[in-house]
Design a protein around this motif. Structure first.
Motif, mmCIF file in Angstrom:
data_model
loop_
_atom_site.group_PDB
_atom_site.id
_atom_site.type_symbol
_atom_site.label_atom_id
_atom_site.label_comp_id
_atom_site.label_asym_id
_atom_site.label_seq_id
_atom_site.Cartn_x
_atom_site.Cartn_y
_atom_site.Cartn_z
ATOM 1 N N SER A 61 16.852 20.722 20.638
ATOM 2 C CA SER A 61 17.253 19.794 21.681
ATOM 3 C C SER A 61 17.944 18.587 21.089
ATOM 4 O O SER A 61 17.559 18.075 20.057
ATOM 5 N N SER A 62 19.006 18.114 21.797
ATOM 6 C CA SER A 62 19.787 17.015 21.242
ATOM 7 C C SER A 62 18.981 15.742 21.098
ATOM 8 O O SER A 62 19.289 14.917 20.261
ATOM 9 N N ILE A 63 17.936 15.555 21.948
ATOM 10 C CA ILE A 63 17.018 14.438 21.750
ATOM 11 C C ILE A 63 15.607 14.974 21.909
ATOM 12 O O ILE A 63 15.248 15.474 22.944
ATOM 13 N N ILE A 64 14.777 14.884 20.862
ATOM 14 C CA ILE A 64 13.395 15.312 20.939
ATOM 15 C C ILE A 64 12.537 14.067 21.092
ATOM 16 O O ILE A 64 12.614 13.152 20.279
ATOM 17 N N GLU A 65 11.728 14.035 22.170
ATOM 18 C CA GLU A 65 10.913 12.870 22.430
ATOM 19 C C GLU A 65 9.480 13.165 22.043
ATOM 20 O O GLU A 65 9.062 14.295 21.981
ATOM 21 N N SER A 66 8.712 12.116 21.830
ATOM 22 C CA SER A 66 7.316 12.293 21.436
ATOM 23 C C SER A 66 6.399 11.528 22.366
ATOM 24 O O SER A 66 6.703 10.419 22.784
ATOM 25 N N ASN A 67 5.258 12.127 22.690
ATOM 26 C CA ASN A 67 4.265 11.444 23.498
ATOM 27 C C ASN A 67 3.556 10.364 22.696
ATOM 28 O O ASN A 67 2.868 9.518 23.255
ATOM 29 N N ASP A 68 3.703 10.424 21.371
ATOM 30 C CA ASP A 68 3.009 9.470 20.509
ATOM 31 C C ASP A 68 3.914 8.348 20.046
ATOM 32 O O ASP A 68 3.494 7.476 19.305
ATOM 33 N N ALA A 69 5.177 8.392 20.433
ATOM 34 C CA ALA A 69 6.114 7.367 19.986
ATOM 35 C C ALA A 69 6.893 6.848 21.179
ATOM 36 O O ALA A 69 7.240 7.587 22.077
ATOM 37 N N VAL A 70 7.205 5.557 21.179
ATOM 38 C CA VAL A 70 7.933 4.964 22.284
ATOM 39 C C VAL A 70 9.410 4.947 21.948
ATOM 40 O O VAL A 70 9.821 4.423 20.925
ATOM 41 N N GLU A 71 10.207 5.502 22.825
ATOM 42 C CA GLU A 71 11.636 5.581 22.596
ATOM 43 C C GLU A 71 12.308 4.265 22.949
ATOM 44 O O GLU A 71 11.841 3.550 23.839
ATOM 45 N N PRO A 72 13.422 3.916 22.305
ATOM 46 C CA PRO A 72 14.137 2.703 22.676
ATOM 47 C C PRO A 72 14.500 2.727 24.151
ATOM 48 O O PRO A 72 14.901 3.748 24.691
ATOM 49 N N ALA A 73 14.386 1.575 24.816
ATOM 50 C CA ALA A 73 14.546 1.521 26.263
ATOM 51 C C ALA A 73 15.950 1.868 26.715
ATOM 52 O O ALA A 73 16.158 2.220 27.864
ATOM 53 N N ALA A 74 16.934 1.762 25.836
ATOM 54 C CA ALA A 74 18.311 2.001 26.254
ATOM 55 C C ALA A 74 18.612 3.462 26.493
ATOM 56 O O ALA A 74 19.613 3.798 27.105
ATOM 57 N N THR A 134 28.168 26.263 17.354
ATOM 58 C CA THR A 134 27.139 26.830 18.219
ATOM 59 C C THR A 134 26.120 27.594 17.389
ATOM 60 O O THR A 134 26.469 28.499 16.633
ATOM 61 N N MET A 135 24.867 27.220 17.554
ATOM 62 C CA MET A 135 23.768 27.888 16.858
ATOM 63 C C MET A 135 23.474 29.234 17.521
ATOM 64 O O MET A 135 23.875 29.487 18.656
ATOM 65 N N PRO A 136 22.753 30.134 16.829
ATOM 66 C CA PRO A 136 22.392 31.426 17.436
ATOM 67 C C PRO A 136 21.633 31.278 18.750
ATOM 68 O O PRO A 136 21.731 32.141 19.626
ATOM 69 N N SER A 137 20.893 30.201 18.908
ATOM 70 C CA SER A 137 20.138 29.988 20.141
ATOM 71 C C SER A 137 21.031 29.549 21.294
ATOM 72 O O SER A 137 20.602 29.534 22.440
ATOM 73 N N GLY A 138 22.280 29.175 20.991
ATOM 74 C CA GLY A 138 23.177 28.660 22.017
ATOM 75 C C GLY A 138 23.301 27.149 22.007
ATOM 76 O O GLY A 138 24.146 26.589 22.709
ATOM 77 N N LYS A 139 22.472 26.477 21.219
ATOM 78 C CA LYS A 139 22.544 25.027 21.114
ATOM 79 C C LYS A 139 23.846 24.620 20.431
ATOM 80 O O LYS A 139 24.243 25.188 19.424
ATOM 81 N N VAL A 140 24.518 23.612 20.998
ATOM 82 C CA VAL A 140 25.824 23.169 20.499
ATOM 83 C C VAL A 140 25.684 21.844 19.758
ATOM 84 O O VAL A 140 25.016 20.917 20.237
ATOM 85 N N TYR A 141 26.317 21.766 18.591
ATOM 86 C CA TYR A 141 26.432 20.519 17.829
ATOM 87 C C TYR A 141 27.908 20.235 17.601
ATOM 88 O O TYR A 141 28.735 21.158 17.552
ATOM 89 N N LEU A 142 28.243 18.966 17.454
ATOM 90 C CA LEU A 142 29.601 18.585 17.075
ATOM 91 C C LEU A 142 29.601 18.270 15.584
ATOM 92 O O LEU A 142 28.775 17.496 15.104
ATOM 93 N N VAL A 143 30.540 18.896 14.853
ATOM 94 C CA VAL A 143 30.533 18.793 13.389
ATOM 95 C C VAL A 143 31.927 18.467 12.878
ATOM 96 O O VAL A 143 32.933 18.920 13.439
ATOM 97 N N PRO A 144 32.022 17.692 11.793
ATOM 98 C CA PRO A 144 33.325 17.498 11.143
ATOM 99 C C PRO A 144 33.664 18.748 10.344
ATOM 100 O O PRO A 144 32.815 19.314 9.664
ATOM 101 N N TYR A 145 34.901 19.184 10.458
ATOM 102 C CA TYR A 145 35.275 20.445 9.805
ATOM 103 C C TYR A 145 36.718 20.364 9.334
ATOM 104 O O TYR A 145 37.602 19.903 10.063
ATOM 105 N N GLU A 146 36.911 20.798 8.112
ATOM 106 C CA GLU A 146 38.250 20.723 7.523
ATOM 107 C C GLU A 146 39.219 21.611 8.289
ATOM 108 O O GLU A 146 38.942 22.772 8.581
ATOM 109 N N ASN A 147 40.398 21.026 8.595
ATOM 110 C CA ASN A 147 41.401 21.778 9.349
ATOM 111 C C ASN A 147 42.787 21.242 9.005
ATOM 112 O O ASN A 147 43.393 20.495 9.752
ATOM 113 N N GLY A 148 43.257 21.651 7.823
ATOM 114 C CA GLY A 148 44.564 21.189 7.376
ATOM 115 C C GLY A 148 44.539 19.749 6.925
ATOM 116 O O GLY A 148 43.492 19.188 6.606
#
Length: 394
Positions: A107-120, A274-288
């Motif tokens: 998941s692009s953001i994993i939250e925790s019940n034991d940690a408080v996330e920034p309010a923004a 795209t990962m095998p699970s279908g999860k998408v990440y944006l990555v820097p990749y050489e292209n010329g």
């Protein structure tokens, strides 16, 4: 058949020979006996009064008139509560536990019940966005790290609560040394690569990696490339890196033909991985050639292999010019972002943002039908970025 007929005739003769029974009683005697028979005496039922159904109907109407307003009020209250709940979920931070199953594991953001996330952080940003904005990260410490999947490096930004870390040890090297070993790379769907073998330290904005003799990072061109790209994606707040042996002497990798660069700068366009699970990440990749931001942004329209995919939809063309640290991207034809699949439109916008950020620039998009999309105001340069592919670290 003959025997059957004989039997029938015999039976008929026998019946005729039976004496006939006659009732010699008069009809008057029979009637009197019937009147005296207890079985024929019945209690007469009272007649149903016709006004009772009317009273029942009136009572039912009264009850119904009392219940309907209460039901309507309860329904409206439920809708109001549901609306308030949705609004609360959209406006405030959420706490979640990481689930390492299939698609949720990355998941692009994993939250925790034991940690408080920034309010923004809003739920929408956490569920969809591939970038962490600088304005969103003011209450958190960030651990960038280049995770590895099948010899491809994916930059991920782990988000830590600022009250968990000593502010004097909040640089990328200190955070890496403290947390890299506890990150469940396999749980997120990546290869087990971190922490690096040897010791990591920093001096004068230079990451120093002291390697043991059996480090194996120089076994081939591919292993060296993964090593270098992961270093660049991990220590983003530093300028250079160098490798030394156990005696702190400069170390040259053994593989012939590979030159060790000492810059941690990344100047590459972003694509979709795209990962095998279908999860998408944006990555820097050489292209010329991508020595300039203009070249990098234009290179995003076409991927040179099937490892990554373009974030720019087919047929979308644009021009790029740079002015006052802003890369201005103007579409040739007006782009209706709402006509694109939601994920694709957001991936394109944030891919442009990440690519421009690699060159220290912000980006502004011109000639879109919408002035606002998702969390972005498209009438002005898009916000500065603190990290790519954010994940809340439990």
């Amino acid at each position: 058949m003959a025997n059957n007929q004989w039997d029938d005739e015999k039976v008929e003769k026998l019946l005729h020979s039976v004496p006939k029974i006659k009732d010699e009683r008069s009809s008057t005697d029979i009637l009197e006996r019937l009147k005296q028979d207890e079985r024929l005496k019945q209690t007469r039922r009272p007649k149903m009064k016709r006004w009772i159904p009317s009273i029942v109907a009136v009572a039912a109407l009264l009850v119904f008139s009392l219940l309907v307003p209460s039901m309507i009020k309860q329904t409206n209250t439920s809708h109001e509560i549901g609306s308030e709940s949705l609004q609360t979920n959209d406006d405030f931070s959420a706490k979640r536990s990481m689930d390492t199953d299939a698609e949720v594991e990355e998941s692009s953001i994993i939250e925790s019940n034991d940690a408080v996330e920034p309010a923004a952080f809003s739920i929408r940003a956490m569920m969809e966005s591939h970038v962490l904005l600088l304005e969103e990260a003011h209450d958190a410490l960030l651990l960038p790290i280049g995770l590895v999947h099948e010899a491809n490096v994916v930059p991920v930004t782990f988000i830590l609560s600022s009250d968990e870390v000593d502010e004097n040890q909040s640089d990328s090297v200190a955070l890496y040394n403290k947390y890299a070993a506890v990150i469940d790379e396999v749980g997120y769907g990546f290869d087990e690569y971190h922490p690096y073998k040897g010791e990591i330290s920093v001096s004068d904005n230079t990451v120093i990696h002291q390697l043991p003799k059996d480090h194996q990072y120089d076994m081939s061109t591919a292993t060296i490339s993964v090593y270098m790209n992961s270093m660049k994606a991990t220590f983003t707040d530093q300028e250079r890196f160098k490798v030394v042996d156990t005696e702190d002497k400069p170390l040259a990798f053994d593989y012939v033909g590979e030159e060790m660069a000492d810059s941690l700068e990344i100047r590459l366009p972003y694509f979709k991985y795209t990962m095998p699970s279908g999860k998408v990440y944006l990555v820097p990749y050489e292209n010329g050639d991508s020595s300039t931001v203009t070249e990098a942004l234009l290179a995003m329209k076409h991927a040179e292999n099937d490892i990554v995919e373009e974030v720019v939809p087919e047929g979308v063309d644009y021009k790029v010019e740079v002015s006052d640290e802003i890369a201005i991207l103007t579409f040739d034809e007006s782009v209706d972002l709402n006509a694109l699949p939601q994920n694709e439109a957001l991936e394109m916008i944030e891919g442009f943002m990440l690519t421009a950020n690699n060159y220290g620039l912000q980006i502004q998009l011109n000639n879109t039908e919408q002035e606002h999309y998702n969390k972005y105001d498209l009438t002005k340069p898009l916000p500065k970025i603190a990290g790519a592919n954010p994940i809340w670290l439990p």
